[in-house]
Enzyme design. Sequence first.
Site, PDB file in Angstrom:
ATOM      1  N   TYR A   5     -11.499  14.424   0.617  1.00 29.73           N
ATOM      2  CA  TYR A   5     -11.963  13.754  -0.592  1.00 29.73           C
ATOM      3  C   TYR A   5     -13.450  14.081  -0.703  1.00 29.73           C
ATOM      4  O   TYR A   5     -14.215  13.766   0.205  1.00 29.73           O
ATOM      5  CB  TYR A   5     -11.767  12.240  -0.505  1.00 29.73           C
ATOM      6  CG  TYR A   5     -10.349  11.777  -0.715  1.00 29.73           C
ATOM      7  CD1 TYR A   5      -9.628  12.172  -1.831  1.00 29.73           C
ATOM      8  CD2 TYR A   5      -9.731  10.919   0.190  1.00 29.73           C
ATOM      9  CE1 TYR A   5      -8.335  11.741  -2.039  1.00 29.73           C
ATOM     10  CE2 TYR A   5      -8.430  10.481  -0.001  1.00 29.73           C
ATOM     11  CZ  TYR A   5      -7.735  10.895  -1.122  1.00 29.73           C
ATOM     12  OH  TYR A   5      -6.457  10.461  -1.329  1.00 29.73           O
ATOM     13  N   LYS A  26      -5.396  20.323  -4.322  1.00 33.04           N
ATOM     14  CA  LYS A  26      -4.243  19.415  -4.446  1.00 33.04           C
ATOM     15  C   LYS A  26      -4.429  18.511  -5.673  1.00 33.04           C
ATOM     16  O   LYS A  26      -5.486  17.910  -5.844  1.00 33.04           O
ATOM     17  CB  LYS A  26      -4.114  18.561  -3.185  1.00 33.04           C
ATOM     18  CG  LYS A  26      -2.885  17.673  -3.127  1.00 33.04           C
ATOM     19  CD  LYS A  26      -2.809  16.991  -1.759  1.00 33.04           C
ATOM     20  CE  LYS A  26      -1.534  16.209  -1.569  1.00 33.04           C
ATOM     21  NZ  LYS A  26      -1.479  15.015  -2.431  1.00 33.04           N
ATOM     22  N   HIS A  85       0.074  12.767  -6.747  1.00 33.53           N
ATOM     23  CA  HIS A  85      -0.299  11.740  -5.767  1.00 33.53           C
ATOM     24  C   HIS A  85       0.824  10.714  -5.588  1.00 33.53           C
ATOM     25  O   HIS A  85       0.578   9.527  -5.361  1.00 33.53           O
ATOM     26  CB  HIS A  85      -1.601  11.041  -6.184  1.00 33.53           C
ATOM     27  CG  HIS A  85      -2.482  10.656  -5.027  1.00 33.53           C
ATOM     28  ND1 HIS A  85      -3.575  11.402  -4.654  1.00 33.53           N
ATOM     29  CD2 HIS A  85      -2.442   9.627  -4.172  1.00 33.53           C
ATOM     30  CE1 HIS A  85      -4.174  10.845  -3.617  1.00 33.53           C
ATOM     31  NE2 HIS A  85      -3.499   9.758  -3.294  1.00 33.53           N
ATOM     32  N   TYR A 141       0.825  -1.203   0.000  1.00 35.42           N
ATOM     33  CA  TYR A 141       0.000   0.000   0.000  1.00 35.42           C
ATOM     34  C   TYR A 141       0.863   1.258   0.000  1.00 35.42           C
ATOM     35  O   TYR A 141       0.590   2.218  -0.733  1.00 35.42           O
ATOM     36  CB  TYR A 141      -0.936   0.006   1.205  1.00 35.42           C
ATOM     37  CG  TYR A 141      -1.897   1.166   1.190  1.00 35.42           C
ATOM     38  CD1 TYR A 141      -3.065   1.111   0.440  1.00 35.42           C
ATOM     39  CD2 TYR A 141      -1.624   2.338   1.891  1.00 35.42           C
ATOM     40  CE1 TYR A 141      -3.942   2.192   0.386  1.00 35.42           C
ATOM     41  CE2 TYR A 141      -2.489   3.422   1.847  1.00 35.42           C
ATOM     42  CZ  TYR A 141      -3.649   3.344   1.092  1.00 35.42           C
ATOM     43  OH  TYR A 141      -4.495   4.427   1.038  1.00 35.42           O
ATOM     44  N   THR A 178      -8.353  17.210  -2.366  1.00 35.36           N
ATOM     45  CA  THR A 178      -7.585  16.375  -3.288  1.00 35.36           C
ATOM     46  C   THR A 178      -8.449  16.050  -4.502  1.00 35.36           C
ATOM     47  O   THR A 178      -9.479  15.384  -4.385  1.00 35.36           O
ATOM     48  CB  THR A 178      -7.108  15.088  -2.595  1.00 35.36           C
ATOM     49  OG1 THR A 178      -6.201  15.454  -1.535  1.00 35.36           O
ATOM     50  CG2 THR A 178      -6.385  14.179  -3.565  1.00 35.36           C
ATOM     51  N   SER A 190      -5.167  13.095   6.926  1.00 32.23           N
ATOM     52  CA  SER A 190      -5.739  12.382   5.793  1.00 32.23           C
ATOM     53  C   SER A 190      -7.234  12.177   5.977  1.00 32.23           C
ATOM     54  O   SER A 190      -7.706  11.893   7.077  1.00 32.23           O
ATOM     55  CB  SER A 190      -5.058  11.020   5.633  1.00 32.23           C
ATOM     56  OG  SER A 190      -5.728  10.248   4.660  1.00 32.23           O
TER      57      SER A 190
END
Length: 422
Positions: A155, A294, A318, A49, A181, A131
């Site tokens: 998000y 972003k 990213h 990941y 993002t 995040s």
Amino acid sequence: MDQHLDSVPAYQRQIYQNGARGQVPLVPMHFEELEKKARRKLSATAFAYVAGGAGQESTQRANRLAFEKWSIQPRMLRDVSRRSLKTTVFGKEWRSPLMLSPVGALGLVHEQADALVARAAARCCTPMVFSNQASVKMETCAALLGDTPHWFQLYWSKSNELVASLVSRAEACGCEAIVVTLDTPLLGWRPRDLQLGSLPFARAIGLAQYLSDPVFQSYLNEVQLRPSGPITLNALGVFYDACRNYGGSLWQNPRTRRPLKAVQQFIDIYSRTDLLWGDLEFLRKHTRLPIVLKGILCAQDARLALESGIDGIWVSNHGGRQVDGARTSLDALREVVAEVKGRAPVFFDSGVRAGADVFKALALGATAVGLGRPFAYGLGLAGEEGVVEVIENTLAELDLTMALAGCCNPDEVRSATLLGHE
């Protein structure tokens, strides 16, 4: 030995002095060694990941090669005895132009995940971007950070009600900017994860912001679970992990099946593929905080961002995790900076591995630079102390690179000469 080290900066001197006593750093300073050591320690799914990129990972490799196309031109006989890394972002003074980029699903890497990153960031006075896919909710991390600047990555969900709730919570816990993002309306094609059939969110890893949100929780009351196929030992393991990561009672969770509802609802609502520039007005109406976009990689989108009244632009691909073959962030940085012309701060990440990389990004016009994979590996290897070492190593190298190039502060770095070559 100590007399010989009088001209060595304090952090570097301490490492040498510790070495004389047989104490060496917890984490490797060279990124390739850091990654190799992390691969040996982390689970296969955790390493895949963090390390993985999109497709054949050509963009990820290109991000690194882009830094090698630029050389620093050191200048001699300049007084660099008094240096400062301090910089100002949105009117607030930061210790340095380094920040921690948002990294999702850190629960794969360490059980205490984002909480330890927040503690390390606070100790290093280094800003942290929470995040959206964190494993520890934003309120907990904000409390650990105290006065250390922190932002929230968003998000954009299919539910504007959820978007408004997340943004409201970010304001309430002291976040100083919202980072939208844009480059992940869908998950990129990531072969390392796909080969393992590993999606951390299926185990409720990286869902802390959602599970702690009252709007998201209200949606679970209406969720009707879809058929999940045959029950296997692996499926039971995933279910157990989801129940454990959901929080609350391990006895009640399997009975209510609420963890499964949360996972299904997250997958259904995660991100919008029809988001347009005009939708940004909704966010402006729901927050007083600066809005940073972003994922910008060209002058045209930078221009549209400014026309939309955006406060900051973050150049990023990213970390090569979304589009295999996309242009490098460093190549895009010069173009975006030239378009913006100082009308808004320009932030940068993707491919940053060390202090010299930060120097080059600053010299190409970045206001501040985000660090990602290195601190995630530090977390996996040595928890909080590992993150601290990665941050301090990066800042120490940035300071030395700045001095040896003849610069005393980030503004002088932005006026420094870089030599481009193929």
